[in-house]
Design an enzyme around this catalytic site. Sequence first.
Site, short mmCIF file in Angstrom:
data_model
loop_
_atom_site.label_atom_id
_atom_site.label_comp_id
_atom_site.label_asym_id
_atom_site.label_seq_id
_atom_site.Cartn_x
_atom_site.Cartn_y
_atom_site.Cartn_z
N ASP A 1 -4.31 -3.92 3.78
CA ASP A 1 -2.94 -4.26 4.18
C ASP A 1 -2.03 -3.05 3.94
O ASP A 1 -2.52 -1.96 3.59
CB ASP A 1 -2.45 -5.50 3.41
CG ASP A 1 -2.42 -5.31 1.90
OD1 ASP A 1 -2.45 -4.14 1.42
OD2 ASP A 1 -2.33 -6.31 1.18
N ALA A 2 -0.75 -3.23 4.12
CA ALA A 2 0.20 -2.12 3.98
C ALA A 2 0.21 -1.53 2.58
O ALA A 2 0.58 -0.37 2.39
CB ALA A 2 1.60 -2.59 4.37
#
Length: 157
Positions: free
Chosen positions: A24-25
């Site tokens: 994810d980010a």
Amino acid sequence: MKDQPAAGGTLFSWPVRVYYEDTDAGGLVYHSNYIKFMERARTEFLRSLGFELDALERDQRLLFAVRSLSIDYRRPARLSDWLTVTLDLESLRPASLAFVQRVLRGGELLCDGRVRVAALSADSFRPMAIPDFMFERLAAQWPGCPLPSGSDATRGV
């Protein structure tokens, strides 16, 4: 049925490298990707026994579909980690398999889960018996495998 790992430890393990696409980010493995890692390990386990999913569909008209899944996330994996996905057979029934799976980094448990897959007819998508040759090979991987009640030496269909 009670979890019965193979004598001496894990029945099967599969290595996984964490790629950017898995994260994810924040650089952590996105939660649904652990399920993908477990799916790959189940597929490679069957392949290690000589069962190719496309051949089972084509020749036996057999598909496997996840019937139930429970998962516990304990610690995050990160970009570039080397992981090991393990698999133990929890139960073997005439038309389903249940697995206990773990995702580890070194010896550290990151995630574990239980997955039941149902054997389905590729034509009707209704439950069907796992073919004898496959059932017997799976049972042979698990010494002391509790077979369905009313079974003979290999199976109760």
